[in-house]
Design a protein around this motif. Sequence first.
Motif, PDB file in Angstrom:
ATOM      1  N   THR A 176     -27.426 -58.599   6.980  1.00 45.63           N
ATOM      2  CA  THR A 176     -28.699 -59.226   7.344  1.00 45.63           C
ATOM      3  C   THR A 176     -28.576 -60.717   7.605  1.00 45.63           C
ATOM      4  OG1 THR A 176     -29.447 -57.753   5.573  1.00 45.63           O
ATOM      5  CG2 THR A 176     -31.129 -58.845   6.857  1.00 45.63           C
ATOM      6  N   ARG A 177     -27.887 -61.440   6.696  1.00 48.02           N
ATOM      7  CA  ARG A 177     -27.781 -62.893   6.837  1.00 48.02           C
ATOM      8  C   ARG A 177     -27.233 -63.273   8.217  1.00 48.02           C
ATOM      9  NH1 ARG A 177     -23.943 -64.786   2.531  1.00 48.02           N
ATOM     10  NH2 ARG A 177     -25.751 -64.374   1.222  1.00 48.02           N
ATOM     11  N   HIS A 178     -26.220 -62.555   8.663  1.00 43.52           N
ATOM     12  CA  HIS A 178     -25.566 -62.898   9.926  1.00 43.52           C
ATOM     13  C   HIS A 178     -26.485 -62.629  11.106  1.00 43.52           C
ATOM     14  CE1 HIS A 178     -22.095 -63.240   7.373  1.00 43.52           C
ATOM     15  NE2 HIS A 178     -22.315 -62.006   6.943  1.00 43.52           N
ATOM     16  N   LEU A 179     -27.135 -61.457  11.103  1.00 42.43           N
ATOM     17  CA  LEU A 179     -27.999 -61.117  12.229  1.00 42.43           C
ATOM     18  C   LEU A 179     -29.206 -62.052  12.300  1.00 42.43           C
ATOM     19  CD1 LEU A 179     -27.784 -57.223  12.000  1.00 42.43           C
ATOM     20  CD2 LEU A 179     -26.738 -58.705  13.737  1.00 42.43           C
ATOM     21  N   MET A 186     -38.828 -51.930  -2.961  1.00 45.46           N
ATOM     22  CA  MET A 186     -39.293 -53.181  -2.346  1.00 45.46           C
ATOM     23  C   MET A 186     -38.117 -53.920  -1.694  1.00 45.46           C
ATOM     24  SD  MET A 186     -42.484 -53.085  -3.051  1.00 45.46           S
ATOM     25  CE  MET A 186     -42.849 -51.433  -3.639  1.00 45.46           C
ATOM     26  N   ALA A 187     -36.991 -53.964  -2.406  1.00 47.06           N
ATOM     27  CA  ALA A 187     -35.826 -54.684  -1.879  1.00 47.06           C
ATOM     28  C   ALA A 187     -35.265 -53.997  -0.639  1.00 47.06           C
ATOM     29  CB  ALA A 187     -34.747 -54.798  -2.957  1.00 47.06           C
ATOM     30  N   ALA A 188     -35.167 -52.673  -0.697  1.00 45.69           N
ATOM     31  CA  ALA A 188     -34.626 -51.932   0.447  1.00 45.69           C
ATOM     32  C   ALA A 188     -35.575 -52.034   1.637  1.00 45.69           C
ATOM     33  CB  ALA A 188     -34.416 -50.467   0.061  1.00 45.69           C
ATOM     34  N   ALA A 189     -36.877 -51.887   1.394  1.00 44.31           N
ATOM     35  CA  ALA A 189     -37.842 -51.937   2.490  1.00 44.31           C
ATOM     36  C   ALA A 189     -37.898 -53.335   3.099  1.00 44.31           C
ATOM     37  CB  ALA A 189     -39.218 -51.506   2.001  1.00 44.31           C
ATOM     38  N   ALA A 190     -37.804 -54.359   2.260  1.00 47.36           N
ATOM     39  CA  ALA A 190     -37.799 -55.735   2.769  1.00 47.36           C
ATOM     40  C   ALA A 190     -36.618 -55.932   3.713  1.00 47.36           C
ATOM     41  CB  ALA A 190     -37.721 -56.717   1.600  1.00 47.36           C
ATOM     42  N   ASP A 214     -35.185 -53.696  11.204  1.00 47.87           N
ATOM     43  CA  ASP A 214     -35.990 -52.946  12.164  1.00 47.87           C
ATOM     44  C   ASP A 214     -36.677 -53.888  13.155  1.00 47.87           C
ATOM     45  OD1 ASP A 214     -37.026 -50.485  13.180  1.00 47.87           O
ATOM     46  OD2 ASP A 214     -38.963 -50.975  12.267  1.00 47.87           O
ATOM     47  N   TYR A 215     -37.216 -55.005  12.658  1.00 45.10           N
ATOM     48  CA  TYR A 215     -37.836 -56.011  13.540  1.00 45.10           C
ATOM     49  C   TYR A 215     -36.864 -56.367  14.671  1.00 45.10           C
ATOM     50  CZ  TYR A 215     -40.167 -60.413  14.905  1.00 45.10           C
ATOM     51  OH  TYR A 215     -40.792 -61.414  15.614  1.00 45.10           O
ATOM     52  N   MET A 216     -35.599 -56.535  14.311  1.00 48.69           N
ATOM     53  CA  MET A 216     -34.584 -56.954  15.284  1.00 48.69           C
ATOM     54  C   MET A 216     -34.030 -55.782  16.088  1.00 48.69           C
ATOM     55  SD  MET A 216     -32.460 -59.887  13.155  1.00 48.69           S
ATOM     56  CE  MET A 216     -31.972 -58.830  11.791  1.00 48.69           C
ATOM     57  N   GLY A 217     -34.533 -54.576  15.843  1.00 46.87           N
ATOM     58  CA  GLY A 217     -34.055 -53.406  16.584  1.00 46.87           C
ATOM     59  C   GLY A 217     -32.652 -52.974  16.212  1.00 46.87           C
ATOM     60  N   GLU A 218     -32.250 -53.199  14.955  1.00 42.86           N
ATOM     61  CA  GLU A 218     -30.873 -52.918  14.544  1.00 42.86           C
ATOM     62  C   GLU A 218     -30.727 -51.573  13.825  1.00 42.86           C
ATOM     63  OE1 GLU A 218     -28.370 -54.687  15.440  1.00 42.86           O
ATOM     64  OE2 GLU A 218     -29.155 -56.674  15.957  1.00 42.86           O
ATOM     65  N   VAL A 219     -31.810 -50.786  13.759  1.00 42.79           N
ATOM     66  CA  VAL A 219     -31.741 -49.520  13.019  1.00 42.79           C
ATOM     67  C   VAL A 219     -31.942 -48.336  13.969  1.00 42.79           C
ATOM     68  CG1 VAL A 219     -32.634 -48.206  11.064  1.00 42.79           C
ATOM     69  CG2 VAL A 219     -32.797 -50.705  11.042  1.00 42.79           C
ATOM     70  N   VAL A 279     -39.056 -55.234  18.043  1.00 41.01           N
ATOM     71  CA  VAL A 279     -38.951 -54.042  18.883  1.00 41.01           C
ATOM     72  C   VAL A 279     -40.329 -53.384  18.958  1.00 41.01           C
ATOM     73  CG1 VAL A 279     -36.529 -53.533  18.455  1.00 41.01           C
ATOM     74  CG2 VAL A 279     -38.275 -52.614  16.910  1.00 41.01           C
ATOM     75  N   SER A 280     -40.536 -52.582  20.015  1.00 38.50           N
ATOM     76  CA  SER A 280     -41.886 -52.075  20.289  1.00 38.50           C
ATOM     77  C   SER A 280     -42.442 -51.214  19.153  1.00 38.50           C
ATOM     78  CB  SER A 280     -41.874 -51.283  21.595  1.00 38.50           C
ATOM     79  OG  SER A 280     -40.916 -50.248  21.503  1.00 38.50           O
ATOM     80  N   HIS A 281     -41.575 -50.453  18.445  1.00 36.80           N
ATOM     81  CA  HIS A 281     -42.093 -49.565  17.405  1.00 36.80           C
ATOM     82  C   HIS A 281     -42.270 -50.261  16.056  1.00 36.80           C
ATOM     83  CE1 HIS A 281     -37.647 -49.118  16.662  1.00 36.80           C
ATOM     84  NE2 HIS A 281     -38.091 -49.365  15.452  1.00 36.80           N
ATOM     85  N   TYR A 282     -41.967 -51.570  15.991  1.00 37.59           N
ATOM     86  CA  TYR A 282     -41.902 -52.257  14.699  1.00 37.59           C
ATOM     87  C   TYR A 282     -43.140 -52.033  13.830  1.00 37.59           C
ATOM     88  CZ  TYR A 282     -41.990 -56.021  11.261  1.00 37.59           C
ATOM     89  OH  TYR A 282     -42.093 -56.733  10.090  1.00 37.59           O
TER      90      TYR A 282
END
Lengths: 230, 230
Positions: free
Chosen positions: A111-114, A172-176, A182-187, A222-225
């Motif tokens: 996450t930090r890098h992306l 909470m930690a995993a969802a965060a 997901d926001y960045m479209g990486e999943v 991403v559109s589905h975010y």
Amino acid sequence: MLTLFHHPLLPACRFVRLSFGEYGEELALIEEKPWLRRKEFLTLNPAASLPVLLAEGDQPIVGATVIAEYVDETRGVLKRDKRLFVEDPLARAEIRRLVDWYLVKTEADVTRHLVRERVLKPIMGSEYGGGAPDSTAIRAARANVKQHLKYTNWLAGTRNWLAGTRLTYADMAAAATLSVLDYMGEVSWGDYPAAKDWYTRMKSRPSFRPLLADRVRALSPVSHYADLDF
Amino acid sequence: MLTLFHHPLLPACRFVRLSFGEYGEELALIEEKPWLRRKEFLTLNPAASLPVLLAEGDQPIVGATVIAEYVDETRGVLKRDKRLFVEDPLARAEIRRLVDWYLVKTEADVTRHLVRERVLKPIMGSEYGGGAPDSTAIRAARANVKQHLKYTNWLAGTRNWLAGTRLTYADMAAAATLSVLDYMGEVSWGDYPAAKDWYTRMKSRPSFRPLLADRVRALSPVSHYADLDF
């Protein structure tokens, strides 16, 4: 109302917002750009890291896991079956292990890098280390993300919630973390059906709504975010 | 007797050993080389990180801060004025902030790099990332070490113990970290008199004795490492 110094696309900050959201407590949010090393912010936290909570009496509480323990000690213990933590020391250790997994290990591997390359560097200004993204760092993080999604998929497929039978700080930690990816479209959700099912449940919780409305300047989601059916 | 998977020159592992030492509880130590990713070890901790404690019933507890919370919940609460933690939630947050400062921030800025380059790489074997030390990484870590010693010196000069009036986990985390840096000869104690005075007190505690006897293959300690009068 307590105040949280945060950045909308840092998992550790989202973790704190989700946890307060689950307890129905609103926070005053101040968006901090830690790379500017503002004097007033350094006084609160010489490590210059996020998140920082101004607790009762404006006492700064530094770091996501430290805040989570404080919130449990001052709020969670009174929440009965809505508590995001449990009583048994071994079960507590498993919850804390998973919180560290996402907020420390996934953060360091992925996450930090992306976030740095895709969200922060475009807005940081060259005097603060901003500039063009480093494609090698992005490639390495993308290679690592699979292992973390696979692990989440395994946890979600084996347990009702990630740390066991009830909703806890681990979720909470995993969802965060996954919400930022997901926001960045990486999943690629299609490859991880159990994780997707669990994330759908998380995403539809009222505590999640403010996160789904977050936008950052450098990158649109991403559109589905924000779709609950994605 | 509980079992600890550890490496003698990792601050997070020393922190756990010191904490059990303060409570007068002996640990069975197993030296683990996490870069080998032993199957049996990955079963205990898929993150392949150290330390891992085998608690009651051989349940693995992963990570220094998670172990510290477990030890407090199962032992510390009974120790009265010998407890390494306190009751007040805000004071607990300050102790946890300092533990994170040393085991996360000092680790990331300084200790991890010096230990990897000077202690681990010489013994790791090239197939596991071993080899000649990276002098750029060593130089960067040495530039950062001053800030951390200065901060420790300020804490030690302002407070009786690092988190306040009593000995806590914060002192264990700082001493664990500084003892590793001192082993490698990376601390110019003369520049930090208050830190030196505090470290002298820490070093003379019985819990410290086993650490002063530690030796690793790649690097002998500096001559004053085990001297109580240095």
